[in-house]
Design a protein around this motif. Structure first.
Motif, PDB file in Angstrom:
ATOM      1  N   LEU A 103      48.723  19.289  43.552  1.00  0.00           N
ATOM      2  CA  LEU A 103      47.268  19.229  43.696  1.00  0.00           C
ATOM      3  C   LEU A 103      46.746  17.895  43.177  1.00  0.00           C
ATOM      4  CD1 LEU A 103      46.095  22.736  42.410  1.00  0.00           C
ATOM      5  CD2 LEU A 103      46.185  21.954  44.786  1.00  0.00           C
ATOM      6  N   ASP A 107      41.581  18.619  40.580  1.00  0.00           N
ATOM      7  CA  ASP A 107      41.736  20.062  40.790  1.00  0.00           C
ATOM      8  C   ASP A 107      42.619  20.683  39.720  1.00  0.00           C
ATOM      9  OD1 ASP A 107      40.142  19.903  43.023  1.00  0.00           O
ATOM     10  OD2 ASP A 107      41.783  20.023  44.471  1.00  0.00           O
ATOM     11  N   ARG A 108      43.678  20.004  39.332  1.00  0.00           N
ATOM     12  CA  ARG A 108      44.541  20.524  38.266  1.00  0.00           C
ATOM     13  C   ARG A 108      43.765  20.642  36.960  1.00  0.00           C
ATOM     14  NH1 ARG A 108      48.263  16.539  40.161  1.00  0.00           N
ATOM     15  NH2 ARG A 108      48.056  15.406  38.182  1.00  0.00           N
ATOM     16  N   ALA A 110      40.546  21.045  36.574  1.00  0.00           N
ATOM     17  CA  ALA A 110      39.566  22.128  36.669  1.00  0.00           C
ATOM     18  C   ALA A 110      40.227  23.479  36.429  1.00  0.00           C
ATOM     19  CB  ALA A 110      38.881  22.104  38.031  1.00  0.00           C
ATOM     20  N   LEU A 111      41.403  23.692  37.009  1.00  0.00           N
ATOM     21  CA  LEU A 111      42.106  24.958  36.827  1.00  0.00           C
ATOM     22  C   LEU A 111      42.552  25.141  35.377  1.00  0.00           C
ATOM     23  CD1 LEU A 111      44.108  24.920  40.147  1.00  0.00           C
ATOM     24  CD2 LEU A 111      42.700  26.837  39.381  1.00  0.00           C
ATOM     25  N   PHE A 133      34.999  24.279  40.917  1.00  0.00           N
ATOM     26  CA  PHE A 133      35.348  22.892  41.224  1.00  0.00           C
ATOM     27  C   PHE A 133      34.036  22.145  41.448  1.00  0.00           C
ATOM     28  CE2 PHE A 133      38.869  25.540  42.693  1.00  0.00           C
ATOM     29  CZ  PHE A 133      39.935  24.949  42.029  1.00  0.00           C
ATOM     30  N   TYR A 135      32.499  18.103  41.053  1.00  0.00           N
ATOM     31  CA  TYR A 135      32.810  16.707  40.726  1.00  0.00           C
ATOM     32  C   TYR A 135      31.624  15.822  41.057  1.00  0.00           C
ATOM     33  CZ  TYR A 135      37.401  18.878  40.985  1.00  0.00           C
ATOM     34  OH  TYR A 135      38.455  19.728  40.811  1.00  0.00           O
ATOM     35  N   ASP A 140      36.471  11.922  43.761  1.00  0.00           N
ATOM     36  CA  ASP A 140      37.057  13.189  43.309  1.00  0.00           C
ATOM     37  C   ASP A 140      36.759  14.320  44.283  1.00  0.00           C
ATOM     38  OD1 ASP A 140      38.085  11.966  41.069  1.00  0.00           O
ATOM     39  OD2 ASP A 140      36.410  12.538  39.767  1.00  0.00           O
ATOM     40  N   GLN A 141      35.544  14.346  44.803  1.00  0.00           N
ATOM     41  CA  GLN A 141      35.194  15.370  45.790  1.00  0.00           C
ATOM     42  C   GLN A 141      36.055  15.227  47.035  1.00  0.00           C
ATOM     43  OE1 GLN A 141      31.030  15.302  46.678  1.00  0.00           O
ATOM     44  NE2 GLN A 141      30.385  15.716  44.573  1.00  0.00           N
ATOM     45  N   SER A 144      39.604  16.639  46.556  1.00  0.00           N
ATOM     46  CA  SER A 144      39.758  18.050  46.232  1.00  0.00           C
ATOM     47  C   SER A 144      40.226  18.868  47.429  1.00  0.00           C
ATOM     48  CB  SER A 144      38.443  18.623  45.709  1.00  0.00           C
ATOM     49  OG  SER A 144      38.565  20.012  45.478  1.00  0.00           O
ATOM     50  N   PHE A 146      39.746  22.053  47.444  1.00  0.00           N
ATOM     51  CA  PHE A 146      38.885  23.234  47.475  1.00  0.00           C
ATOM     52  C   PHE A 146      37.426  22.934  47.826  1.00  0.00           C
ATOM     53  CE2 PHE A 146      42.313  23.715  44.372  1.00  0.00           C
ATOM     54  CZ  PHE A 146      42.984  24.790  44.938  1.00  0.00           C
TER      55      PHE A 146
END
Length: 262
Positions: A103, A107-108, A110-111, A133, A135, A140-141, A144, A146
């Motif tokens: 990922l 994203d990593r 955020a998780l 998620f 950003y 960054d968006q 992603s 997601f």
């Protein structure tokens, strides 16, 4: 009233650095590694230590932690529910199962920040959590996986299969959080002295009746029903603290105790 040892006070008033939630642990570690003892991070998941003091494994050094949020701004967040330990048979043929390590970094992060402790994905009692998620930076968006598709995703994380199902998008706040650390003790004994000096309540000038009450509380429990006697009521008032969740630390005859009022 129960005896308050140096170890007991350490356990009660401080948190080990590696036991902090992920986002907080990263920010505090950066602050400790900096010459200034400060760090600043920015994102949806703000560092929140949940404790005033952190103890590190480097010789049991105790630090006061202060966090301050500032410069907030609104952006769109994409919220997913995450189910843990999905049976592989639930994944249809042709559905992509991504690896956590593949990922994009945002994203990593955020998780990890959403779950707080990644070890929970292996805890039998922990079956799901929610992640947002969100950003601020366009880059960054764009990276992603997601944002903004709103689909269902399957993810393999540490040999565990997760299913991420889109719930909703809504406005969230991105903030900067400054973390300030201050060394206050270099041993459990020093930390006990620091906490006692700053948070302890010293019981002195007690009447004979109040001394009897305290001795009974040390031996077990002292109980009165309302209406309270004057000695007991005055003692209760001297032990009252505004924050109901705060721990009561009491000194009597040069010894320290954890006090409990019910």
């Amino acid at each position: 009233m129960q005896e308050a040892t140096a170890t007991g006070i350490s356990n009660e008033f401080s948190t080990p650095l590696d036991a902090l939630p992920y986002a907080t642990q990263v920010a505090v570690t950066e602050a400790l590694d900096a010459n200034t003892g400060e760090s600043t991070s920015r994102g949806y998941y703000s560092p929140d230590s949940g404790t005033d003091f952190v103890v590190t494994g480097r010789g049991a050094r105790y630090y006061r932690i202060e966090t301050t949020d500032h410069d907030g701004t609104q952006t769109t967040g994409y919220e997913y529910s995450v189910e843990i330990d999905i049976d592989e048979s639930a994944v249809s043929d042709g559905v992509t199962v991504r690896s956590f390590t593949e990922l994009p970094a945002p994203d990593r992060e955020a998780l990890r920040s959403a779950i707080g402790n990644s070890g929970l994905i292996h805890a039998p009692h922990y079956t799901s959590f929610s992640v947002v998620f969100a950003y601020e930076r366009t880059d960054d968006q764009g990276q992603s996986v997601f944002i903004p598709d709103g689909a269902t995703h399957y993810l393999e994380w540490d040999d565990t299969l997760l299913r991420l199902t889109f719930k909703e998008q809504h406005m969230v706040e991105i903030t900067s959080t400054s973390v300030l650390t201050e060394l206050v003790a270099t041993s459990p004994g020093e930390f006990k002295e620091h906490i006692s000096d700053n948070r302890g309540i010293v019981l002195d000038s007690l009447t004979t009746q109040q001394q009897d009450i305290v001795v009974q509380a040390i031996d077990g429990t002292y109980t009165e029903c309302e209406p309270y006697s004057e000695p007991f009521n005055n003692l209760r008032e001297s032990l009252s603290i505004r924050d109901d969740g705060a721990v009561l630390l009491v000194q009597y005859n040069a010894d320290w105790y954890f006090g409990h009022l019910y």
